[in-house]
Design a protein around this motif. Structure first.
Motif, PDB file in Angstrom:
ATOM      1  N   LYS A 118       0.799  -1.160  -0.084  1.00 12.94           N
ATOM      2  CA  LYS A 118       0.111  -0.041  -0.050  1.00 12.94           C
ATOM      3  C   LYS A 118       0.974   1.321  -0.011  1.00 12.94           C
ATOM      4  CE  LYS A 118      -3.683   2.450   2.611  1.00 12.94           C
ATOM      5  NZ  LYS A 118      -4.658   2.328   3.820  1.00 12.94           N
ATOM      6  N   VAL A 130       0.945   3.884  -3.113  1.00 13.92           N
ATOM      7  CA  VAL A 130       0.761   5.406  -3.016  1.00 13.92           C
ATOM      8  C   VAL A 130       1.921   6.292  -3.306  1.00 13.92           C
ATOM      9  CG1 VAL A 130       0.421   7.155  -1.020  1.00 13.92           C
ATOM     10  CG2 VAL A 130      -0.944   4.991  -0.887  1.00 13.92           C
ATOM     11  N   ARG A 155      -3.954  10.639   3.623  1.00 12.96           N
ATOM     12  CA  ARG A 155      -5.318  10.414   3.391  1.00 12.96           C
ATOM     13  C   ARG A 155      -5.516   8.999   2.969  1.00 12.96           C
ATOM     14  NH1 ARG A 155      -5.665  14.743   4.959  1.00 12.96           N
ATOM     15  NH2 ARG A 155      -6.535  16.622   4.015  1.00 12.96           N
ATOM     16  N   ALA A 156      -4.199   8.402   2.705  1.00 12.13           N
ATOM     17  CA  ALA A 156      -4.245   6.833   2.609  1.00 12.13           C
ATOM     18  C   ALA A 156      -4.433   6.191   3.825  1.00 12.13           C
ATOM     19  CB  ALA A 156      -3.394   6.271   1.442  1.00 12.13           C
ATOM     20  N   ARG A 157      -4.146   6.900   4.791  1.00 12.36           N
ATOM     21  CA  ARG A 157      -3.733   6.316   6.489  1.00 12.36           C
ATOM     22  C   ARG A 157      -2.962   5.351   6.472  1.00 12.36           C
ATOM     23  NH1 ARG A 157     -10.315   4.545   8.073  1.00 12.36           N
ATOM     24  NH2 ARG A 157     -11.095   6.762   7.580  1.00 12.36           N
ATOM     25  N   LEU A 207      -1.015  13.083   0.495  1.00 10.97           N
ATOM     26  CA  LEU A 207      -1.642  11.853  -0.213  1.00 10.97           C
ATOM     27  C   LEU A 207      -1.522  10.867   0.594  1.00 10.97           C
ATOM     28  CD1 LEU A 207      -2.755  10.740  -2.830  1.00 10.97           C
ATOM     29  CD2 LEU A 207      -0.670  10.072  -3.599  1.00 10.97           C
TER      30      LEU A 207
END
Length: 288
Positions: free
Chosen positions: A39, A43, A223-225, A220
Motif C-alpha cells: 500500500k 501510494v 489520506r491513505a491512512r 496523499l
C-alpha cells in the motif's frame, strides 16, 4: 547556457558513480520490502509517477512557460528520487527503508518512462519541427547504461565485498550530494551574468513544483491512512528529485542547454524547501 565537456562527459560519469553508490546500499531484501508494504509503495508510485508530472504540466501551462523551459520542468518531474530524498527522510525521521525502496523501484522504471514522456512533452510544447530530438531506443539504452547497470554492479559488489562496500557507499552518498552542489556552483559561476535570467524564467515554476508536491505527497499518504514515518518518506520521494539525472537528460542526451535551467534552479531551491518542509513536520509533530 552552453553544453560542454561538463555535460557531455563529467555529468554522465558522475551519475554512473552516484548510481553505483545507490547499488552499494541495496540488497534484494529492499525489493522484497515492496511486497511487505504494497500500500505504501503503491501510494508513493502514484504520487511520483502520476501526481508529480501532472502538477508540473499544470504549472507549465498556468505560467505559460517558454517551450524549452516547460520541457525542462517536465524532465525534473519525471526523474526519480535519489540520495538527497533519502537523506531528508532520515533527518526527518521518516521510513528510510520505504524511501530507499521507492528510489530503487522508480530508478529502475525511469530509463523507460522518462524518455517516452519527455518525448511526448517535447512534441506538445515544442511541436514537430524542433531541431532537438530524443531517439527513444538510444535514450533508453543510454539511461540503462548510466543508471540501472551501475546499480546492479553496486549490488553485486555489496554481495561479495560487504565490508568494503559499506565504506565506499558512505563516501559516494556524500559525493552525490556534494557533486550536485559543485555542479550547480560551476554552472552558476560560468553563467553568473545569466543567473538572474535563469530564475526569471524558471525560478517560480520550480519553487511551486517543489513546494506543492512535497505537501501533496505527504497529504496523499495521510489520506491513505499510512503512518507518519511513511507519509514523511512519500512526501520527500515525491518532492525531491534526482537533479543530476535531469541535468544529464537535458544537457547530455538531448543537448539543449536551455532545458537544463529548470534543473539548475530546482537543485538550488530544493535544499531550502526540503529543509523548510522538515521544520514544518517537526513543528507539526511537537504540536500534537
Amino acid at each position: 547556457m552552453q553544453t560542454d565537456i561538463l555535460t557531455s562527459v563529467i555529468l554522465p560519469a558522475a551519475l554512473f558513480l552516484i548510481m553505483f553508490g545507490m547499488g552499494l546500499s541495496l540488497k534484494w531484501v529492499d525489493f522484497s520490502n515492496v511486497l511487505k508494504t504494497p500500500k505504501a509503495v503503491a501510494v508513493g508510485l502514484i504520487g511520483q509517477m502520476l501526481l508529480l508530472p501532472i502538477v508540473a504540466f499544470v504549472i507549465a501551462i498556468a505560467l505559460q512557460l517558454p517551450p524549452e523551459i516547460a520541457v525542462g520542468l517536465m524532465i525534473i518531474a519525471l526523474a526519480p528520487g535519489g540520495a538527497t530524498s533519502n537523506m531528508f527522510t532520515y533527518l526527518a525521521k521518516g521510513d528510510v527503508s520505504l524511501s530507499i525502496s521507492l528510489t530503487a523501484v522508480v530508478s529502475l522504471l525511469a530509463p523507460f518512462t522518462l524518455p517516452v514522456l519527455t518525448a511526448l512533452s517535447m512534441t506538445y510544447f515544442m511541436g514537430q519541427g524542433t531541431e532537438f530530438s530524443l531517439p527513444l531506443g538510444k535514450t533508453i539504452t543510454q539511461l540503462l547504461v548510466i543508471t540501472v547497470i551501475p546499480v546492479a554492479l553496486g549490488m553485486l559488489f555489496l554481495k561479495y565485498w560487504p565490508n568494503t562496500a559499506a565504506k565506499i557507499e558512505i563516501l559516494l552518498k556524500w559525493f552525490s550530494i556534494a557533486f550536485l552542489f559543485l555542479i550547480i556552483a560551476l554552472i552558476t559561476l560560468k553563467n553568473a551574468n545569466s543567473l538572474g535570467s535563469f530564475f526569471a524564467q524558471a525560478g517560480l515554476a520550480t519553487l511551486l513544483l517543489n513546494v506543492i508536491v512535497l505537501i501533496l505527497g505527504y497529504q496523499l499518504a495521510k489520506r491513505a491512512r499510512l503512518n507518519q514515518a511513511q507519509a514523511v518518506s512519500i512526501g520527500y520521494e515525491v518532492g525531491i528529485q534526482n537533479g543530476t539525472l535531469a541535468l544529464v537528460v537535458a544537457g547530455t542526451l538531448i543537448g539543449n542547454a536551455t532545458m537544463m535551467i529548470p534543473a539548475v534552479t530546482y537543485a538550488l531551491l530544493m535544499f531550502v524547501s526540503g529543509a523548510a518542509f522538515g521544520w514544518w513536520l517537526k513543528k507539526k509533530q511537537s504540536a500534537l
